[in-house]
Write a protein that holds these residues in place. Structure first.
Motif, PDB file in Angstrom:
ATOM      1  N   LEU A  95       0.800  -1.249  -0.232  1.00  0.00           N
ATOM      2  CA  LEU A  95       0.080   0.092  -0.076  1.00  0.00           C
ATOM      3  C   LEU A  95       0.932   1.141   0.160  1.00  0.00           C
ATOM      4  N   GLY A  98      -0.450   6.556  -0.159  1.00  0.00           N
ATOM      5  CA  GLY A  98      -0.522   7.446   1.051  1.00  0.00           C
ATOM      6  C   GLY A  98      -0.081   8.813   0.646  1.00  0.00           C
ATOM      7  N   MET A  99      -0.350   9.848   1.289  1.00  0.00           N
ATOM      8  CA  MET A  99       0.407  10.984   1.267  1.00  0.00           C
ATOM      9  C   MET A  99       1.688  11.213   1.980  1.00  0.00           C
ATOM     10  N   GLY A 203      -7.970   6.695   0.870  1.00  0.00           N
ATOM     11  CA  GLY A 203      -7.687   5.962   1.871  1.00  0.00           C
ATOM     12  C   GLY A 203      -7.201   4.442   1.440  1.00  0.00           C
TER      13      GLY A 203
HETATM   14  P1  UTP Z   1      -1.111   6.161   6.764  1.00  0.00           P
HETATM   15  O1  UTP Z   1      -2.405   5.930   7.593  1.00  0.00           O
HETATM   16  O2  UTP Z   1       0.166   6.543   7.472  1.00  0.00           O
HETATM   17  O3  UTP Z   1      -1.487   7.389   5.704  1.00  0.00           O
HETATM   18  O4  UTP Z   1      -1.319   4.876   5.817  1.00  0.00           O
HETATM   19  P2  UTP Z   1      -0.425   8.277   4.899  1.00  0.00           P
HETATM   20  O5  UTP Z   1      -1.462   8.989   3.870  1.00  0.00           O
HETATM   21  O6  UTP Z   1       0.483   7.706   4.159  1.00  0.00           O
HETATM   22  O7  UTP Z   1       0.203   9.361   6.013  1.00  0.00           O
HETATM   23  P3  UTP Z   1      -0.236  10.600   6.590  1.00  0.00           P
HETATM   24  O8  UTP Z   1      -1.303  10.098   7.428  1.00  0.00           O
HETATM   25  O9  UTP Z   1      -0.908  11.640   5.733  1.00  0.00           O
HETATM   26  O10 UTP Z   1       0.860  11.049   7.421  1.00  0.00           O
HETATM   27  C1  UTP Z   1      -0.921   3.697   6.106  1.00  0.00           C
HETATM   28  C2  UTP Z   1      -0.571   3.037   4.791  1.00  0.00           C
HETATM   29  O11 UTP Z   1      -1.293   3.060   3.799  1.00  0.00           O
HETATM   30  C3  UTP Z   1      -1.063   3.566   2.680  1.00  0.00           C
HETATM   31  C4  UTP Z   1       0.083   4.301   2.951  1.00  0.00           C
HETATM   32  O12 UTP Z   1       0.735   4.483   1.686  1.00  0.00           O
HETATM   33  C5  UTP Z   1       0.537   3.344   4.022  1.00  0.00           C
HETATM   34  O13 UTP Z   1       1.427   2.587   3.478  1.00  0.00           O
HETATM   35  N1  UTP Z   1      -2.508   4.476   1.969  1.00  0.00           N
HETATM   36  C6  UTP Z   1      -2.779   5.389   2.839  1.00  0.00           C
HETATM   37  C7  UTP Z   1      -2.640   4.084   0.917  1.00  0.00           C
HETATM   38  O14 UTP Z   1      -2.293   3.380   0.156  1.00  0.00           O
HETATM   39  N2  UTP Z   1      -3.616   5.028   0.505  1.00  0.00           N
HETATM   40  C8  UTP Z   1      -4.206   5.913   1.007  1.00  0.00           C
HETATM   41  O15 UTP Z   1      -5.066   6.764   0.598  1.00  0.00           O
HETATM   42  C9  UTP Z   1      -3.876   6.317   2.572  1.00  0.00           C
END
Ligand code: UTP
Length: 407
Positions: A95, A98-99, A203
């Motif tokens: 995954l 995420g940002m 998400g």
């Molecule tokens: P996090 O909950 O740490 O979110 O993701 P994030 O967006 O990476 O970080 P913040 O909260 O903005 O700092 C947990 C895992 O889920 C993936 C992230 O890449 C990470 O591996 N993820 C999260 C996705 O693949 N897609 C998303 O939309 C959100």
């Protein structure tokens, strides 16, 4: 969607500001904006600023297969796991959509260099972890990587540039997750550039439906994959496609498994695996009553002792069965870059609005059953959410060094 239709729908939702400056946009930009407007999920937007907590059902504890038992049965578990891997029944899914806003990098999180005297990228660490398994198994494991519109090209270019860190390229497939529009605290759609809505990945809950939409389910079937191990990009220590975890889940006869660690105390901020109305469920720390958090068995051990670490295994046929089901939408406060009315770009230092996300933990509730599988946190849990402090680059480096990784 035509401009007329857009005007009607925006008026209905009191979002007319979105079309301000529309005439000055190029024809292509106009079309793109109209497409973005047609994709806005108005039901989700209506949740902004509204309390959306979903009431919990009846909660009861769910025991894990604990480290002592795993050590006793390791050979049996590993054999079953390697057997499935060698028959090509297991895939890994990263995954990486995420940002990573808390870390604040201006590139995909996996490009973070965790090395000190040498270079060691997060993506590289994960590939090494996976290759620990493939080198013993003697065969490769398909690796699917979920990115987002925001980081897909950059992520692929990075893997290309580094020759996939030695992983067979033909066994790696990227796919892009969906995006969702973001709003400010008044529920107004934000623009990230003139004529472009501020959107962000929706998400990690939609990973399987995005995989299907990308046409990769055919690849999953063609390869004979029956189990998918999903994991986060930021836990540098995690074991991926851990044969003992896979074997234990398969031998348990359950449709899913979760790696868990024992909480350090009753109040540690982790989602805890339990049963909700008899089905596996992750209850977040903020959803737990004091009584629930502190309750113990007759030996004084916490009843809700095991926290999830975003490393799960799912049986593909069960995923296919639930793919059409609707996951609850979580409204999360985040820092969302935007432009002001006069077009000035703003990069907020503090959260300034809401994003809409579905979460993989809600998928656990859709499983018939789940095997919590305990791992030692100091060996398998070093998430990097921040640069410093708790769950940070600093703490992960410390743990990597303790585990003998040269940095
Ligand atoms: P996090 O909950 O740490 O979110 O993701 P994030 O967006 O990476 O970080 P913040 O909260 O903005 O700092 C947990 C895992 O889920 C993936 C992230 O890449 C990470 O591996 N993820 C999260 C996705 O693949 N897609 C998303 O939309 C959100």
């Amino acid at each position: 969607m035509t401009r007329n239709e857009a005007e009607i729908i925006l008026k209905e939702h009191r979002q007319e500001h979105v079309l301000r400056g529309f005439d000055a946009l190029s024809e292509q930009a106009q079309q793109e904006l109209l497409t973005q407007i047609s994709e806005v999920n108005w039901d989700d937007l209506a949740l902004a600023g509204v309390q959306t907590e979903i009431p919990l059902g009846e909660i009861s504890p769910l025991g894990a297969v604990e480290i002592a038992e795993i050590n006793q049965r390791r050979e049996e578990f590993e054999q079953a796991g390697y057997d499935a891997i060698r028959k090509g029944k297991v895939a890994a899914l990263l995954l990486a959509g995420g940002m990573g806003t808390r870390l604040g990098l201006d590139k995909p999180k996996g490009e973070l260099n965790v090395g000190i005297d040498k270079t060691l990228y997060l993506f590289e660490c994960l590939i090494h972890n996976l290759m620990d398994v493939t080198s013993v198994a003697g065969n490769s494991i398909p690796l699917y990587i979920m990115t987002s519109e925001k980081n897909n090209d950059e992520t692929i270019a990075f893997f290309e540039q580094h020759d996939y860190f030695g992983y067979p390229k033909e066994d790696v497939a990227f796919f892009v997750q969906e995006m969702a529009a973001a709003v400010d605290y008044d529920g107004k759609l934000l623009l990230e550039a003139p004529g472009r809505l501020a959107t962000s990945p929706n998400g990690n809950g939609g990973w399987f439906s995005s995989l299907v939409k990308a046409g990769l389910l055919e690849d999953v079937h063609a390869r004979g994959v029956e189990w998918i191990n999903i994991f986060a990009v930021d836990n540098v220590l995690q074991r991926i496609c851990d044969p003992a975890f896979i074997g234990a889940t398969i031998l348990s006869g359950k449709v899913s498994g979760s790696k868990v660690v024992r909480k350090v105390d009753a109040y540690e901020k982790m989602g805890v695996l339990c049963l909700e109305d008899g089905k596996p469920s992750v209850v977040e720390y903020y959803e737990m009553s004091k009584e629930m958090a502190e309750s113990t068995d007759e030996r004084g051990n916490l009843l809700y002792a095991f926290g999830v670490i975003l490393n799960y295994i799912f049986r593909v046929d069960k995923l296919e069965e639930i793919v059409e089901r609707h996951l609850p939408v979580h409204v999360v406060e985040k820092k969302i870059p935007y432009i002001t009315e006069d077009g000035t770009p703003v990069k907020p230092e503090a959260p300034n609005g809401y994003k809409f996300e579905t979460l993989v933990v809600d998928m656990i509730r859709m499983m018939d059953d789940n095997l919590p599988y305990e791992v030692a946190r100091e060996k398998e849990f070093a998430p990097i959410k921040n640069l410093h402090g708790v769950d940070s680059l600093d703490s992960a480096r410390e743990l990597l060094i303790k585990n003998g990784v040269e940095l």
